[in-house]
Scaffold this motif. Structure first.
Motif, PDB file in Angstrom:
ATOM      1  N   GLU A   1       0.873  -1.129  -0.117  1.00  0.00           N
ATOM      2  CA  GLU A   1      -0.086  -0.015   0.078  1.00  0.00           C
ATOM      3  C   GLU A   1       1.022   1.257  -0.275  1.00  0.00           C
ATOM      4  O   GLU A   1       1.869   1.089   0.453  1.00  0.00           O
ATOM      5  N   ASN A   2       0.145   2.517  -0.420  1.00  0.00           N
ATOM      6  CA  ASN A   2       0.903   3.845  -0.278  1.00  0.00           C
ATOM      7  C   ASN A   2       2.154   3.769  -1.010  1.00  0.00           C
ATOM      8  O   ASN A   2       3.106   4.575  -0.545  1.00  0.00           O
ATOM      9  N   SER A   3       2.316   3.248  -2.222  1.00  0.00           N
ATOM     10  CA  SER A   3       3.462   3.090  -3.097  1.00  0.00           C
ATOM     11  C   SER A   3       3.952   4.427  -4.123  1.00  0.00           C
ATOM     12  O   SER A   3       2.688   5.014  -4.612  1.00  0.00           O
ATOM     13  N   TRP A   4       4.925   4.940  -3.776  1.00  0.00           N
ATOM     14  CA  TRP A   4       5.073   6.062  -4.623  1.00  0.00           C
ATOM     15  C   TRP A   4       5.174   5.556  -6.030  1.00  0.00           C
ATOM     16  O   TRP A   4       5.039   6.443  -7.024  1.00  0.00           O
ATOM     17  N   LEU A   5       5.568   4.537  -6.525  1.00  0.00           N
ATOM     18  CA  LEU A   5       5.510   3.872  -7.786  1.00  0.00           C
ATOM     19  C   LEU A   5       4.086   4.025  -8.354  1.00  0.00           C
ATOM     20  O   LEU A   5       3.821   4.490  -9.354  1.00  0.00           O
TER      21      LEU A   5
ATOM     22  N   LYS B   1      -0.765   9.729 -11.056  1.00  0.00           N
ATOM     23  CA  LYS B   1      -0.574  10.938 -11.825  1.00  0.00           C
ATOM     24  C   LYS B   1      -0.701  11.128 -13.285  1.00  0.00           C
ATOM     25  O   LYS B   1      -1.405  11.859 -13.988  1.00  0.00           O
ATOM     26  N   ARG B   2       0.287  10.031 -13.706  1.00  0.00           N
ATOM     27  CA  ARG B   2       0.399   9.971 -15.193  1.00  0.00           C
ATOM     28  C   ARG B   2      -1.149   9.266 -15.703  1.00  0.00           C
ATOM     29  O   ARG B   2      -1.161   9.952 -16.742  1.00  0.00           O
ATOM     30  N   LEU B   3      -1.824   8.788 -15.409  1.00  0.00           N
ATOM     31  CA  LEU B   3      -3.104   8.367 -15.800  1.00  0.00           C
ATOM     32  C   LEU B   3      -4.435   9.377 -15.413  1.00  0.00           C
ATOM     33  O   LEU B   3      -5.230   9.028 -15.821  1.00  0.00           O
ATOM     34  N   ARG B   4      -3.729  10.071 -14.581  1.00  0.00           N
ATOM     35  CA  ARG B   4      -4.812  11.229 -14.159  1.00  0.00           C
ATOM     36  C   ARG B   4      -5.904  10.767 -13.422  1.00  0.00           C
ATOM     37  O   ARG B   4      -7.168  10.712 -13.498  1.00  0.00           O
ATOM     38  N   GLU B   5      -5.329   9.745 -12.508  1.00  0.00           N
ATOM     39  CA  GLU B   5      -6.492   8.867 -11.736  1.00  0.00           C
ATOM     40  C   GLU B   5      -6.262   9.227 -10.134  1.00  0.00           C
ATOM     41  O   GLU B   5      -5.334   9.399  -9.888  1.00  0.00           O
ATOM     42  N   LYS B   6      -7.407   9.049  -9.285  1.00  0.00           N
ATOM     43  CA  LYS B   6      -7.109   9.164  -7.997  1.00  0.00           C
ATOM     44  C   LYS B   6      -6.447   8.113  -6.996  1.00  0.00           C
ATOM     45  O   LYS B   6      -5.725   8.308  -6.263  1.00  0.00           O
ATOM     46  N   GLN B   7      -6.679   6.723  -7.919  1.00  0.00           N
ATOM     47  CA  GLN B   7      -6.069   5.776  -7.154  1.00  0.00           C
ATOM     48  C   GLN B   7      -5.388   5.037  -8.193  1.00  0.00           C
ATOM     49  O   GLN B   7      -5.822   5.214  -9.546  1.00  0.00           O
ATOM     50  N   ALA B   8      -4.490   3.916  -8.179  1.00  0.00           N
ATOM     51  CA  ALA B   8      -3.995   3.208  -8.861  1.00  0.00           C
ATOM     52  C   ALA B   8      -3.314   1.993  -8.389  1.00  0.00           C
ATOM     53  O   ALA B   8      -3.159   1.772  -7.139  1.00  0.00           O
ATOM     54  N   ALA B   9      -3.049   1.007  -9.350  1.00  0.00           N
ATOM     55  CA  ALA B   9      -2.365  -0.142  -8.837  1.00  0.00           C
ATOM     56  C   ALA B   9      -1.514  -0.300 -10.104  1.00  0.00           C
ATOM     57  O   ALA B   9      -1.670  -0.065 -11.283  1.00  0.00           O
TER      58      ALA B   9
ATOM     59  N   GLY C   1       6.796  -7.411 -11.425  1.00  0.00           N
ATOM     60  CA  GLY C   1       7.231  -9.032 -11.169  1.00  0.00           C
ATOM     61  C   GLY C   1       5.804  -9.429 -10.639  1.00  0.00           C
ATOM     62  O   GLY C   1       4.712  -9.619 -11.073  1.00  0.00           O
ATOM     63  N   SER C   2       5.926  -9.939  -9.229  1.00  0.00           N
ATOM     64  CA  SER C   2       4.717 -10.499  -8.481  1.00  0.00           C
ATOM     65  C   SER C   2       4.543  -9.459  -7.504  1.00  0.00           C
ATOM     66  O   SER C   2       3.671 -10.004  -6.272  1.00  0.00           O
ATOM     67  N   THR C   3       4.689  -8.285  -7.539  1.00  0.00           N
ATOM     68  CA  THR C   3       4.142  -7.365  -6.634  1.00  0.00           C
ATOM     69  C   THR C   3       3.101  -6.401  -7.031  1.00  0.00           C
ATOM     70  O   THR C   3       3.448  -5.807  -8.122  1.00  0.00           O
ATOM     71  N   ILE C   4       2.087  -6.177  -6.331  1.00  0.00           N
ATOM     72  CA  ILE C   4       1.096  -4.970  -6.639  1.00  0.00           C
ATOM     73  C   ILE C   4       1.304  -3.755  -5.930  1.00  0.00           C
ATOM     74  O   ILE C   4       1.285  -4.066  -4.527  1.00  0.00           O
ATOM     75  N   TYR C   5       1.479  -2.757  -6.315  1.00  0.00           N
ATOM     76  CA  TYR C   5       1.803  -1.518  -5.586  1.00  0.00           C
ATOM     77  C   TYR C   5       0.504  -0.715  -5.755  1.00  0.00           C
ATOM     78  O   TYR C   5      -0.095  -0.422  -6.772  1.00  0.00           O
TER      79      TYR C   5
ATOM     80  N   VAL D   1      -5.709   3.493  -2.088  1.00  0.00           N
ATOM     81  CA  VAL D   1      -6.418   2.525  -2.114  1.00  0.00           C
ATOM     82  C   VAL D   1      -6.169   1.588  -1.042  1.00  0.00           C
ATOM     83  O   VAL D   1      -4.939   1.142  -1.012  1.00  0.00           O
ATOM     84  N   SER D   2      -6.878   1.004  -0.118  1.00  0.00           N
ATOM     85  CA  SER D   2      -6.352  -0.088   0.844  1.00  0.00           C
ATOM     86  C   SER D   2      -6.407  -1.404   0.322  1.00  0.00           C
ATOM     87  O   SER D   2      -7.159  -1.637  -0.854  1.00  0.00           O
ATOM     88  N   LYS D   3      -5.311  -2.227   0.912  1.00  0.00           N
ATOM     89  CA  LYS D   3      -5.305  -3.718   0.496  1.00  0.00           C
ATOM     90  C   LYS D   3      -6.598  -4.367   0.386  1.00  0.00           C
ATOM     91  O   LYS D   3      -6.977  -5.039  -0.580  1.00  0.00           O
ATOM     92  N   GLU D   4      -7.564  -4.288   1.427  1.00  0.00           N
ATOM     93  CA  GLU D   4      -8.645  -4.807   1.580  1.00  0.00           C
ATOM     94  C   GLU D   4      -9.786  -4.275   0.415  1.00  0.00           C
ATOM     95  O   GLU D   4     -10.253  -5.246   0.059  1.00  0.00           O
ATOM     96  N   ASN D   5      -9.637  -2.959   0.475  1.00  0.00           N
ATOM     97  CA  ASN D   5     -10.736  -2.466  -0.779  1.00  0.00           C
ATOM     98  C   ASN D   5     -10.336  -2.764  -2.044  1.00  0.00           C
ATOM     99  O   ASN D   5     -11.076  -3.368  -3.139  1.00  0.00           O
ATOM    100  N   PHE D   6      -9.095  -2.985  -2.464  1.00  0.00           N
ATOM    101  CA  PHE D   6      -8.287  -3.659  -3.541  1.00  0.00           C
ATOM    102  C   PHE D   6      -8.605  -4.911  -3.879  1.00  0.00           C
ATOM    103  O   PHE D   6      -9.214  -5.493  -5.033  1.00  0.00           O
ATOM    104  N   LEU D   7      -8.527  -5.885  -3.050  1.00  0.00           N
ATOM    105  CA  LEU D   7      -8.730  -7.263  -2.742  1.00  0.00           C
ATOM    106  C   LEU D   7     -10.405  -7.507  -3.148  1.00  0.00           C
ATOM    107  O   LEU D   7     -10.959  -8.327  -3.882  1.00  0.00           O
ATOM    108  N   ALA D   8     -11.111  -6.590  -2.700  1.00  0.00           N
ATOM    109  CA  ALA D   8     -12.655  -6.646  -2.825  1.00  0.00           C
ATOM    110  C   ALA D   8     -13.192  -6.413  -4.119  1.00  0.00           C
ATOM    111  O   ALA D   8     -14.511  -6.646  -4.749  1.00  0.00           O
ATOM    112  N   ASN D   9     -12.474  -5.532  -4.996  1.00  0.00           N
ATOM    113  CA  ASN D   9     -12.641  -5.206  -6.167  1.00  0.00           C
ATOM    114  C   ASN D   9     -12.037  -6.364  -7.237  1.00  0.00           C
ATOM    115  O   ASN D   9     -11.037  -6.287  -7.727  1.00  0.00           O
TER     116      ASN D   9
END
Length: 105
Positions: free
Chosen positions: A7-11, A17-25, A29-33, A37-45
Motif C-alpha cells: 500500500e501507499n507506493s510512490w510507484l 498522476k500519469r493516468l490522471r486517476e485518484k487511485q492506482a495499482a 514482477g509479482s508485487t502489486i503496488y 486504495v487499501s489492500k482490503e478495498n483492492f482485494l474486494a474489487n
C-alpha cells in the motif's frame, strides 16, 4: 503463485498522476503496488484485482526485463489504452477462476 501487495507506493502514485486517476495499482514482477486504495478495498474489487493479476502472468510469461521493454515499446507505439498487454488484462477482468491461482501476502 505468491503475490505481494504494498500500500501507499510512490510507484503507484506516479502511475496515478500519469493516468490522471485518484487511485492506482501498478505491477512489477509479482508485487502489486497500490496508491490511495487499501489492500482490503483492492482485494474486494475483483475486476481490478483480475486485471492486475493478468499483468503478473505477463511478467511470468515474458520475464521481468523483457516484459517491461515490450510493455513500454507497445505503449509508445499504440498508447496506454491500446497497448496489447492492457487489452489482454482488460479481457481477463471477467475470468472467474483467475484469482484462485494466487496466494496474497
Amino acid at each position: 503463485m505468491n503475490v505481494r501487495i504494498k500500500e501507499n507506493s510512490w510507484l503507484a502514485k506516479i502511475a496515478a498522476k500519469r493516468l490522471r486517476e485518484k487511485q492506482a495499482a501498478f505491477v512489477l514482477g509479482s508485487t502489486i503496488y497500490l496508491w490511495n486504495v487499501s489492500k482490503e478495498n483492492f482485494l474486494a474489487n475483483q475486476k481490478w484485482l483480475r486485471h492486475e493479476l493478468a499483468h503478473i502472468y505477463q511478467f511470468k510469461q515474458y520475464g521481468f526485463f523483457t516484459f517491461i521493454f515490450l510493455y513500454l515499446k507497445e505503449t509508445s507505439r499504440k498508447g496506454y489504452r491500446q497497448n496489447k498487454f492492457e487489452v489482454e488484462a482488460r479481457e481477463k477482468e471477467i475470468e472467474r477462476n483467475l484469482i484462485e491461482r494466487f496466494v496474497f501476502k
